[in-house]
Design a protein around this motif. Structure first.
Motif, short mmCIF file in Angstrom:
data_model
loop_
_atom_site.label_atom_id
_atom_site.label_comp_id
_atom_site.label_asym_id
_atom_site.label_seq_id
_atom_site.Cartn_x
_atom_site.Cartn_y
_atom_site.Cartn_z
N GLN A 144 0.85 -1.21 -0.05
CA GLN A 144 -0.05 -0.03 -0.10
C GLN A 144 1.08 1.39 -0.05
N MET A 145 1.83 1.31 0.53
CA MET A 145 2.98 2.43 0.75
C MET A 145 4.29 1.91 0.88
N ALA A 146 5.39 2.43 0.43
CA ALA A 146 6.79 2.11 0.52
C ALA A 146 7.45 3.62 0.25
N ALA A 147 8.37 3.79 1.16
CA ALA A 147 9.42 5.00 1.07
C ALA A 147 10.58 4.64 2.04
N ALA A 148 11.45 5.33 1.57
CA ALA A 148 12.59 5.11 2.53
C ALA A 148 13.35 6.76 2.50
N ASN A 149 13.92 6.97 3.64
CA ASN A 149 14.80 8.27 3.83
C ASN A 149 15.89 7.99 4.52
N HIS A 150 16.99 8.89 4.33
CA HIS A 150 18.13 8.84 5.08
C HIS A 150 17.86 9.35 6.50
N ALA A 151 18.34 8.63 7.44
CA ALA A 151 18.10 9.08 8.84
C ALA A 151 19.23 10.41 8.97
N HIS A 152 18.61 11.10 10.09
CA HIS A 152 19.44 12.37 10.35
C HIS A 152 20.77 11.99 10.93
#
Length: 104
Positions: free
Chosen positions: A41-49
Motif C-alpha cells: 500500500q505504501m513504501a518509502a525510504a529516507n536517510h536518517a538524520h
C-alpha cells in the motif's frame, strides 16, 4: 484485520548506496506484485538524520501492508523484495537490518 506498518532500519555507510536504496523503495509499490497485482500500500525510504542516538542506522524504510499475510509474502516470496535484498546485502554493515512492525 488491521493494516501492518513496517519499519526497517539499515546501517549503510556510503551515502551513494543510501540513495540507491531510497530509489528502489520509491518504485516498490509498483514493482512488487502478488497474484499479478500490486499489493504494497505504501513504501518509502529516507536517510536518517546524523545523530548519536541513531546508533549508526543511516536509512529508514517504511512499508504498509493490508495484512500480516501480505508482509509474510513480501519476506518470503516477493521478487521485488528479493532484488532489494540482493542490492543491499553487500552494502549493509554490522549485521542484518532491524525490522519492526505493528498494527497501523
Amino acid at each position: 484485520m488491521p493494516k501492518i506498518l513496517r519499519l526497517t532500519l539499515f546501517k549503510i555507510p556510503n551515502p551513494a548506496h543510501v540513495q540507491e536504496a531510497i530509489a528502489k523503495y520509491a518504485t516498490l509499490p509498483n514493482d512488487a506484485v502478488k497474484d499479478g497485482k500490486p499489493y504494497i500500500q505504501m513504501a518509502a525510504a529516507n536517510h536518517a538524520h546524523d545523530d548519536p542516538r541513531n546508533k549508526g542506522y543511516t536509512l529508514v524504510a517504511r512499508t504498509v501492508f493490508a495484512s500480516k499475510e501480505d508482509m509474510d509474502f513480501y519476506d518470503n516470496e516477493c521478487a521485488a523484495h528479493g532484488e532489494i535484498k540482493a542490492t543491499l546485502k553487500a552494502k549493509v554493515v554490522d549485521g542484518p537490518p532491524l525490522v519492526l512492525y505493528m498494527d497501523a
